[in-house]
Each structure stands twice: as C-alpha cells, then as structure tokens.
Design an enzyme around this catalytic site. Structure first.
Site, mmCIF file in Angstrom:
data_model
loop_
_atom_site.group_PDB
_atom_site.id
_atom_site.type_symbol
_atom_site.label_atom_id
_atom_site.label_comp_id
_atom_site.label_asym_id
_atom_site.label_seq_id
_atom_site.Cartn_x
_atom_site.Cartn_y
_atom_site.Cartn_z
ATOM 1 N N HIS A 68 -1.386 -8.861 9.722
ATOM 2 C CA HIS A 68 -1.063 -7.480 10.103
ATOM 3 C C HIS A 68 -2.318 -6.637 10.341
ATOM 4 O O HIS A 68 -2.211 -5.497 10.787
ATOM 5 C CB HIS A 68 -0.110 -6.828 9.081
ATOM 6 C CG HIS A 68 -0.761 -6.264 7.869
ATOM 7 N ND1 HIS A 68 -0.814 -6.931 6.659
ATOM 8 C CD2 HIS A 68 -1.368 -5.076 7.654
ATOM 9 C CE1 HIS A 68 -1.439 -6.179 5.776
ATOM 10 N NE2 HIS A 68 -1.791 -5.046 6.346
ATOM 11 N N ASN A 83 -21.892 -0.808 -0.236
ATOM 12 C CA ASN A 83 -21.534 0.560 0.155
ATOM 13 C C ASN A 83 -21.391 0.588 1.675
ATOM 14 O O ASN A 83 -22.376 0.561 2.406
ATOM 15 C CB ASN A 83 -22.635 1.518 -0.301
ATOM 16 C CG ASN A 83 -22.273 2.971 0.001
ATOM 17 O OD1 ASN A 83 -21.612 3.270 1.001
ATOM 18 N ND2 ASN A 83 -22.690 3.867 -0.866
ATOM 19 N N ASP A 113 1.877 -13.692 6.634
ATOM 20 C CA ASP A 113 0.890 -12.641 6.936
ATOM 21 C C ASP A 113 -0.526 -13.162 6.666
ATOM 22 O O ASP A 113 -1.177 -12.778 5.692
ATOM 23 C CB ASP A 113 1.205 -11.398 6.095
ATOM 24 C CG ASP A 113 0.386 -10.187 6.518
ATOM 25 O OD1 ASP A 113 -0.254 -10.237 7.582
ATOM 26 O OD2 ASP A 113 0.385 -9.185 5.761
ATOM 27 N N GLN A 210 -3.683 0.782 0.580
ATOM 28 C CA GLN A 210 -4.023 0.806 2.002
ATOM 29 C C GLN A 210 -5.542 0.647 2.180
ATOM 30 O O GLN A 210 -6.322 1.318 1.485
ATOM 31 C CB GLN A 210 -3.554 2.121 2.634
ATOM 32 C CG GLN A 210 -2.162 2.047 3.241
ATOM 33 C CD GLN A 210 -1.111 1.442 2.319
ATOM 34 O OE1 GLN A 210 -0.974 1.872 1.194
ATOM 35 N NE2 GLN A 210 -0.390 0.456 2.801
ATOM 36 N N GLY A 211 -5.906 -0.215 3.117
ATOM 37 C CA GLY A 211 -7.329 -0.471 3.353
ATOM 38 C C GLY A 211 -7.832 -1.715 2.649
ATOM 39 O O GLY A 211 -8.901 -2.229 2.957
ATOM 40 N N ASP A 212 -7.053 -2.194 1.666
ATOM 41 C CA ASP A 212 -7.413 -3.441 0.983
ATOM 42 C C ASP A 212 -6.821 -4.653 1.686
ATOM 43 O O ASP A 212 -7.181 -5.794 1.379
ATOM 44 C CB ASP A 212 -6.905 -3.429 -0.469
ATOM 45 C CG ASP A 212 -7.663 -2.442 -1.330
ATOM 46 O OD1 ASP A 212 -8.898 -2.362 -1.191
ATOM 47 O OD2 ASP A 212 -7.023 -1.732 -2.138
ATOM 48 N N SER A 213 -5.914 -4.408 2.609
ATOM 49 C CA SER A 213 -5.223 -5.499 3.281
ATOM 50 C C SER A 213 -6.154 -6.542 3.840
ATOM 51 O O SER A 213 -7.232 -6.225 4.350
ATOM 52 C CB SER A 213 -4.403 -4.963 4.439
ATOM 53 O OG SER A 213 -3.171 -4.549 3.951
HETATM 54 N N1 ARG Z 1 -0.717 -3.006 3.913
HETATM 55 C C1 ARG Z 1 -1.831 -2.448 3.210
HETATM 56 C C2 ARG Z 1 -3.053 -2.402 4.101
HETATM 57 O O1 ARG Z 1 -2.912 -2.494 5.297
HETATM 58 C C3 ARG Z 1 -2.059 -3.074 1.901
HETATM 59 C C4 ARG Z 1 -1.056 -2.594 0.979
HETATM 60 C C5 ARG Z 1 -1.164 -3.202 -0.344
HETATM 61 N N2 ARG Z 1 -0.296 -2.445 -1.152
HETATM 62 C C6 ARG Z 1 -0.113 -2.664 -2.428
HETATM 63 N N3 ARG Z 1 0.641 -1.869 -3.078
HETATM 64 N N4 ARG Z 1 -0.736 -3.639 -3.041
HETATM 65 O O2 ARG Z 1 -4.148 -2.101 3.677
#
Ligand code: ARG
Length: 255
Positions: A68, A83, A113, A210-213
């Site tokens: 994704h 950093n 995914d 979000q951002g860790d994906s």
């Molecule tokens: N979909 C998110 C991303 O694009 C990651 C979400 C992870 N969420 C969670 N609750 N662990 O960064």
C-alpha cells in the site's frame, strides 16, 4: 474499510481532545532509539519527504515494504538515516527502479500487503547500513502468542493528532494470535492469512501509526513483519496489523 479506519481515527482524535489532560501515548508509546541501532531500516521518500518505511532484507539491492506504500515512480530508498529532517553523512540514497507489489495484493482487504523494491544500484554495507535476514519460509501463523517483537519507524507519535518525529522511534509489542485478534471484540474476521497482530491487547498505548507503514518488525534478530494497518493507533481493542514476512519469503526471494 479505509472509511471505517478514518472514521475511527477521527473518533479517537475527538475523544482524546476531549480528554486533553490525559497523557497522550507517544511510533506510539516508544522511544527515540540510539542512532543507527536499526541499520536495516529504510525511509522511503519522494522529493525528500518520508512517506513510508521499509527494510533492507538480505540483499543490498532489494528492499521490502508494504504494497500500500506503492508509487509507480519517484521513490528513493534512504538507508543509514536517524534524523530524517537533517542531512546526515551516514545516509545512502538509491532510487527505486521497480516497486513490485505482490500480485494478489488487494487494497480493500489489504491481504498480501507486501512489496519488493528493486533498487537502481546496491547499498554499500558499512557501520550504518546492514541488511537483516528473513526467517525461514512459513505457510501459517508461526510466532507464539505473546512473543515480544519490535516495530520501528518515523511515523506519527501521537494517536490523537499529527506529530511526525525527525528521529527514529521503536517500540516493543506483543504478538496477538490471529484467533484472538479476529474475535468479535477485536477485528472480527478482518485478519486474513499472511497478516499478524501485535500490540498490548486490551491496554493499548504502544503501536505503529501512520508513516510507519512498510517498516520493519523484528523478532530474534530477523525481519518478521512489515507495518500494514490498524483501526486508529494504539487503541486497546485494536492492535497493529502487520504483514507476515515469513509467509512471503519465497515470493520475496524470487523477485
Ligand atoms: N497504514 C499506515 C501507514 O500507511 C500504518 C498504520 C499502522 N497502524 C497501526 N495502528 N499500527 O503508515
């Protein structure tokens, strides 16, 4: 499902705002790590901005991330960073040549995914950039319920607002078996084959966001997961959901 996730995120934000005195769990509930403690982590960037994580798995010219996170072009894999808002002499930046999503990825259910990044050239292994090995291929859920895994990234550190850190964060969370994670009081059937849950079940406070994906989950020094999805972040009933890298090892290796 995306709509539902966004609705729940919104609800969580409103609830947290109404309860502003409560400490906001700040990756969430984790810490800034020692610089370069996770030398296999990648920051995926477009025009210099981080949008997803990834990992340098075994091969120096191949990254692993979430499907994704896909963009057809313009993605740079940055290794050796701590950093991401500073220019650091430790970083190596290589453009992604092919962003190959799993052929059976489904953006509605988020099944499969996982993606492989074929890089234009190879990273040079040094003190700051080191690949991580993948576990042996598995056909089914394989990590024990309660196992302690570690998730890292430059994602949001707040479950109620947007607070994107400059420095890498990690947090340790517990594997939650698919049967528990899928029961009616949790994800109610949305956890599909090739996904696993990890969090602090029925407590919350520690999670990816979000951002860790696409970023790494590690266990016993191996890359076992890629951050995928969740309802909101760090919620008690909804652990983070990850792609089980071991179940895709054969596919990853063959790319
Ligand atoms: N979909 C998110 C991303 O694009 C990651 C979400 C992870 N969420 C969670 N609750 N662990 O960064």
């Amino acid at each position: 499902m995306k709509k539902l996730i966004d609705f729940l995120k919104f609800t969580a934000g409103v609830l947290a705002a109404a309860n502003a005195m409560a400490p906001v769990p700040v990756i969430i509930g984790g810490n800034i790590v020692a610089e370069h403690s996770e030398p296999y982590i990648l920051s995926l960037q477009r025009s210099g901005s981080h949008f997803c994580g990834g990992s340098l798995g075994t091969f120096v010219s191949k990254g692993v991330t979430a499907a994704h996170c896909y963009y057809s072009s313009g993605v740079t894999a940055v290794a050796g960073a701590h950093n991401i808002k500073q220019s650091e002499s430790t970083t190596q930046k290589i453009q992604v040549d092919t962003f190959r999503r799993h052929p059976n990825y489904n953006s509605r259910t988020l099944i499969n995914d996982i993606a492989v990044l074929l890089l234009r050239s190879s990273f040079v292994i040094d003190d700051y950039v080191v690949p991580i090995s993948l576990p042996a291929h598995q056909n089914n859920e394989w990590m024990p319920n309660g196992a302690d895994v570690r998730v890292c990234g430059w994602g949001n550190t707040s479950s109620s607002s947007s607070n994107y850190p400059s420095e890498l964060h990690c947090v340790n969370v517990d594997i939650v078996s698919n049967s528990i994670c899928n029961d009616r009081s949790h994800y109610n059937g949305e956890i599909l084959k090739g996904m696993f849950c990890a969090g602090i079940l029925d407590v919350g406070g520690k999670d990816a966001c979000q951002g860790d994906s696409g970023g790494p989950v590690t266990y016993n020094g191996q890359l076992v997961g890629a951050t995928s999805w969740g309802y909101g972040c760090a919620q008690a009933k909804y652990p983070g959901v990850y792609t089980d890298v071991a179940m895709f090892k054969n596919w990853i290796d063959s790319q």
